[in-house]
Enzyme design. Sequence first.
Site, PDB file in Angstrom:
ATOM      1  N   GLU A 172       0.807  -1.226   0.000  1.00  0.00           N
ATOM      2  CA  GLU A 172       0.000   0.000   0.000  1.00  0.00           C
ATOM      3  C   GLU A 172       0.844   1.281   0.000  1.00  0.00           C
ATOM      4  OE1 GLU A 172      -2.987  -0.120   3.088  1.00  0.00           O
ATOM      5  OE2 GLU A 172      -4.048  -1.775   2.133  1.00  0.00           O
ATOM      6  N   GLU A 291      -5.582  -8.404  -0.425  1.00  0.00           N
ATOM      7  CA  GLU A 291      -6.329  -8.068   0.801  1.00  0.00           C
ATOM      8  C   GLU A 291      -7.773  -7.825   0.412  1.00  0.00           C
ATOM      9  OE1 GLU A 291      -4.963  -5.085   3.596  1.00  0.00           O
ATOM     10  OE2 GLU A 291      -2.862  -5.563   3.182  1.00  0.00           O
TER      11      GLU A 291
END
Length: 502
Positions: A172, A291
Amino acid sequence: MKATITAHKDYTVSKIDDRLYGAFLEHLGRAIYTGIYEPDHPTADENGMRKDVIDLVKELNVPVVRYPGGNFVSAYNWEDGIGPKEERPVRLDLAWHTSDSNQVGIHEFADWCESVGTEMMLAVNLGSRGLDAARNFVEYVNHPGGSYWSDLRIANGKKEPWDVKLWCLGNEMDGPWQIGHKDAEEYGKLAAETAKAIRAFDKSLELVVCGSSHSNMPTYPQWEATVLEHTYDVVDYISLHMYFANPEKNASNYLALNQKLDDYIVAVQGVINFVKAKKRSKKDVYISFDEWNVWYHSRQQDRKILEGQQGWPHAPALLEDIYNFEDVLQVGLILNTFIRRSDVVKIGCIAQLVNVIAPIMTEKGGDAWRQTIYYPYYFASVFGRGTALDLRVDCPAYDSEQYQNVGYADVSAVHNEEDGTVTLFAVNRHSSETIEISTLLQGFGDLKVIDHQIMTHEDLNAVNTVGNKDNVAPRKGEGAGVSGGILTASLPPYSYQMIRLG
């Protein structure tokens, strides 16, 4: 209400990569400590791992587990988790405002993976660290011996390398919350150089570059385009993340959100195709959706820890969503979407596996049990291996606040040519009407129903607890049958079903 479905053996989406049904474990909350690792637990094995959790994970047949993060990895020194446990440092984890004892590191995690029968998917720190630490980690894990880092692994008790094939280039990195956050140009260049160094070690490794943290990011989808401009020729996958929430308690809107997921996948696939064309490349890059899950039930209760009001606790309860029956339907819808997009989504990781937004919950020193969402994940992982079929579904639809023409019946199907089975996964989004489905089966030969499982509950908010572990659980379905090459079955209101034919 009626729905007609056509399934033809030759009309397919893609062979499903088994890793579509992977999972994720991060050094966060109680995922590791009192989740998989609790040396004082009555069921602990010789490595301190909870056997009751091992048994529940083995049932899921998880093909790959991503580790050690997540936000955690962006300030993680992998060297802290090797060597004698009594000499390992306690570190402050800036991502979740907790402390980490490092009693579990790469050796312990690898042993656990072997015990549950899964492969490792390892992430390197491209936040606070970079290329050098990453290449050293890869050497420690994968080199047979005769070099500094591989010999150190051998000295630490592991003679043979683990030969991990799948590596994530950070986590991320588009997120301002990330330790070492970078813009797309900075990250793209760093990821490309790190990938080149890893490939200089071993060209056969599979590399995952960071895409957007979610589709509401202001940099999406330009982030993907910029990062892939730098990395396309040296990576294999781009990662995407998405979490689903229903804070307004509106089931119709909530159960339409997998359309947002589908749009996200299609848009990023378009970016991949654009960069591929621009570079005149012959190689393909796929999506690693590493995710995904429902996450909103626990957000309020976590605030004090995440804001630092409780110091630096070790393994506190964080992100411990207690899932209800409504979430069963949502997880079933997510998995159906991945199956239908398995031509581009090759890897998926439910986030996470134990305690932290997870299908498995534990009590410290006590029991482990299946949360409600365990079951749709179980059915897809165990019975969703094979080739995704390109179905034609005709059914009544509704409009949610965000999306139009959302079908009440959401169906995916998988053909396993090895055992000759066809498995359907179906969700009825309607609150009060049963959907009678009629599925024309073409090209499969004579089939009959060999298993039929259904999940329903009169209360969308029903949960499983340590005192009532089977409150929300599957039961044998009734009434489904095949006649004249047509499968007929009933989907009760707000229900999830798996129908297997063979």
